[in-house]
Motif scaffolding. Sequence first.
Motif, PDB file in Angstrom:
ATOM      1  N   GLY A  13       0.800  -1.225   0.000  1.00  0.00           N
ATOM      2  CA  GLY A  13       0.000   0.000   0.000  1.00  0.00           C
ATOM      3  C   GLY A  13       0.824   1.262   0.000  1.00  0.00           C
ATOM      4  O   GLY A  13       1.860   1.360  -0.665  1.00  0.00           O
ATOM      5  N   GLY A  14       0.348   2.240   0.789  1.00  0.00           N
ATOM      6  CA  GLY A  14       0.925   3.579   0.773  1.00  0.00           C
ATOM      7  C   GLY A  14       2.354   3.646   1.261  1.00  0.00           C
ATOM      8  O   GLY A  14       3.142   4.481   0.825  1.00  0.00           O
ATOM      9  N   GLY A  15       2.673   2.797   2.232  1.00  0.00           N
ATOM     10  CA  GLY A  15       4.069   2.701   2.657  1.00  0.00           C
ATOM     11  C   GLY A  15       4.536   3.759   3.639  1.00  0.00           C
ATOM     12  O   GLY A  15       5.712   4.117   3.631  1.00  0.00           O
ATOM     13  N   THR A  16       3.647   4.231   4.540  1.00  0.00           N
ATOM     14  CA  THR A  16       4.139   5.233   5.505  1.00  0.00           C
ATOM     15  C   THR A  16       5.093   4.598   6.520  1.00  0.00           C
ATOM     16  O   THR A  16       6.043   5.245   6.962  1.00  0.00           O
ATOM     17  CB  THR A  16       2.996   5.961   6.240  1.00  0.00           C
ATOM     18  N   ASN A  17       4.848   3.345   6.894  1.00  0.00           N
ATOM     19  CA  ASN A  17       5.808   2.675   7.783  1.00  0.00           C
ATOM     20  C   ASN A  17       7.153   2.500   7.084  1.00  0.00           C
ATOM     21  O   ASN A  17       8.208   2.715   7.684  1.00  0.00           O
ATOM     22  CB  ASN A  17       5.264   1.303   8.218  1.00  0.00           C
ATOM     23  N   ALA A  90       5.572  -4.435   5.594  1.00  0.00           N
ATOM     24  CA  ALA A  90       5.093  -3.092   5.932  1.00  0.00           C
ATOM     25  C   ALA A  90       3.803  -2.854   5.160  1.00  0.00           C
ATOM     26  O   ALA A  90       3.812  -2.272   4.079  1.00  0.00           O
ATOM     27  CB  ALA A  90       6.157  -2.053   5.587  1.00  0.00           C
ATOM     28  N   GLY A  91       2.706  -3.383   5.713  1.00  0.00           N
ATOM     29  CA  GLY A  91       1.443  -3.279   4.997  1.00  0.00           C
ATOM     30  C   GLY A  91       1.426  -4.198   3.790  1.00  0.00           C
ATOM     31  O   GLY A  91       0.932  -3.833   2.725  1.00  0.00           O
ATOM     32  N   ILE A 111       4.231  -5.454  11.238  1.00  0.00           N
ATOM     33  CA  ILE A 111       3.563  -4.490  12.118  1.00  0.00           C
ATOM     34  C   ILE A 111       2.070  -4.672  11.961  1.00  0.00           C
ATOM     35  O   ILE A 111       1.565  -4.816  10.846  1.00  0.00           O
ATOM     36  CB  ILE A 111       3.997  -3.038  11.817  1.00  0.00           C
ATOM     37  N   HIS A 112       1.386  -4.690  13.098  1.00  0.00           N
ATOM     38  CA  HIS A 112      -0.061  -4.922  13.084  1.00  0.00           C
ATOM     39  C   HIS A 112      -0.736  -3.816  13.904  1.00  0.00           C
ATOM     40  O   HIS A 112      -0.289  -3.531  15.020  1.00  0.00           O
ATOM     41  CB  HIS A 112      -0.356  -6.299  13.688  1.00  0.00           C
ATOM     42  N   PRO A 113      -1.823  -3.224  13.374  1.00  0.00           N
ATOM     43  CA  PRO A 113      -2.409  -2.060  14.053  1.00  0.00           C
ATOM     44  C   PRO A 113      -3.416  -2.421  15.150  1.00  0.00           C
ATOM     45  O   PRO A 113      -4.529  -1.870  15.189  1.00  0.00           O
ATOM     46  CB  PRO A 113      -3.062  -1.284  12.904  1.00  0.00           C
ATOM     47  N   GLN A 125      -8.943  -1.770  13.365  1.00  0.00           N
ATOM     48  CA  GLN A 125      -9.287  -0.559  14.107  1.00  0.00           C
ATOM     49  C   GLN A 125     -10.810  -0.492  14.255  1.00  0.00           C
ATOM     50  O   GLN A 125     -11.327  -0.119  15.311  1.00  0.00           O
ATOM     51  CB  GLN A 125      -8.758   0.684  13.375  1.00  0.00           C
ATOM     52  N   LEU A 174      -1.183   4.915  13.921  1.00  0.00           N
ATOM     53  CA  LEU A 174      -0.113   4.994  12.909  1.00  0.00           C
ATOM     54  C   LEU A 174       1.089   5.803  13.420  1.00  0.00           C
ATOM     55  O   LEU A 174       2.243   5.455  13.135  1.00  0.00           O
ATOM     56  CB  LEU A 174      -0.676   5.607  11.620  1.00  0.00           C
ATOM     57  N   GLU A 177       3.021   3.420  15.264  1.00  0.00           N
ATOM     58  CA  GLU A 177       3.654   2.425  14.380  1.00  0.00           C
ATOM     59  C   GLU A 177       4.996   2.949  13.878  1.00  0.00           C
ATOM     60  O   GLU A 177       5.985   2.221  13.813  1.00  0.00           O
ATOM     61  CB  GLU A 177       2.742   2.125  13.183  1.00  0.00           C
TER      62      GLU A 177
HETATM   63  C1  GRF Z   1      -0.498  -0.212   8.866  1.00  0.00           C
HETATM   64  O1  GRF Z   1      -1.584   0.129   9.672  1.00  0.00           O
HETATM   65  C2  GRF Z   1       0.099  -1.522   9.311  1.00  0.00           C
HETATM   66  O2  GRF Z   1      -0.007  -1.716  10.694  1.00  0.00           O
HETATM   67  C3  GRF Z   1      -0.730  -2.529   8.579  1.00  0.00           C
HETATM   68  O3  GRF Z   1      -0.977  -1.954   7.325  1.00  0.00           O
HETATM   69  C4  GRF Z   1      -0.908  -0.536   7.425  1.00  0.00           C
HETATM   70  C5  GRF Z   1       0.126  -0.108   6.430  1.00  0.00           C
HETATM   71  O4  GRF Z   1       0.215   1.279   6.367  1.00  0.00           O
HETATM   72  N1  GRF Z   1      -0.067  -3.813   8.530  1.00  0.00           N
HETATM   73  P1  GRF Z   1       1.383   1.942   5.532  1.00  0.00           P
HETATM   74  O5  GRF Z   1       1.303   1.329   4.123  1.00  0.00           O
HETATM   75  O6  GRF Z   1       2.667   1.637   6.208  1.00  0.00           O
HETATM   76  O7  GRF Z   1       1.047   3.394   5.509  1.00  0.00           O
END
Ligand code: GRF
Length: 219
Positions: A13-17, A90-91, A111-113, A125, A174, A177
Motif C-alpha cells: 500500500g501507501g508505505g508510511t511505515n 510493511a502493509g 507491524i499490526h495495528p 481498528q 499509525l 507504528e
Molecule cells: C499499517 O496500519 C500496518 O499496521 C498494517 O498496514 C498498514 C500499512 O500502512 N499492517 P502503511 O502502508 O505503512 O502506511
Amino acid sequence: MSKKLRIGALASGGGTNLQAIIDRCQDGSLPAEIVLIISNNQDAGALERARKAGIPALCIDHRSYASREEFDRTIVGALQDAEIDLVILAGFMRIISEIFVEAFPNRIMNIHPALLPAFPGLHVQRKALEYGVRFSGCTVHFVDTGTDTGPIIIQAVVPVLDSDTEATLSARILVQEHQIYPRAIQLFAEGRLRVEGRRVSIDPPDDYCPQSLTNPTLR
Ligand code: GRF
C-alpha cells in the motif's frame, strides 16, 4: 564500522511505515539499509517511495502465479539474491506460506495495528471500536506460520476515545507504528533480541517501568 543490517521490505500500500524506516536509515539513526523493496501491487505508494529514495524495487504480481507457494518462492529467491538479513512486512497484504517463513526463521517482522493477540486479521481498528475496548495500539512481531501470531517484540498503546472514528483511531495508532517499527529493527540490528518459544527478550534490557494507565482517567 560494523556491517549494516541488510533489509528487504514488502509492501502493498501507501508505505508510511516503510517511509519511517527509510528516513531512519538515511539519517543514520538506524544502522541498517533497505536494499530491496518488493510490492505485489504496481500502484503501491511504496514503489514510488522506493524510487524517490533510490532503492531497488520489484513488482511481483501474485496474480501471475498459480499458487501462493510459487509466488513465495519467487519472492524468497529475490530476497536471497539480495543477501537480506531481515525481511520487514510493511502493509503487505498477502498471507505468507511456510516456504517463506522457513527460509527466514525469526528474521521476518510485521507491524499490526492492534494489541495482539486482540484483533488479528483485517479491519482491526474498526473491530476495536465495535468491541468497545478502551485501549488499542500496535504490535511489531516476528512472523510465524499463523496469521498475526508470532512472538511479540514491541507494542505501543493508545487510548480509544468515545469520539473516535475508524479514521481517527487509525491515525493515532499509525503515529505509534512509525515509532516502534524502526525501534524493533534497531534492537534486531544491535543483536539484542532473543526468541525463546513465544517470548522475545531484549538483552541488555530497556528497563523503564511507567505507571499504569487508565482510560478514562481516574481523577
Ligand atoms: C499499517 O496500519 C500496518 O499496521 C498494517 O498496514 C498498514 C500499512 O500502512 N499492517 P502503511 O502502508 O505503512 O502506511
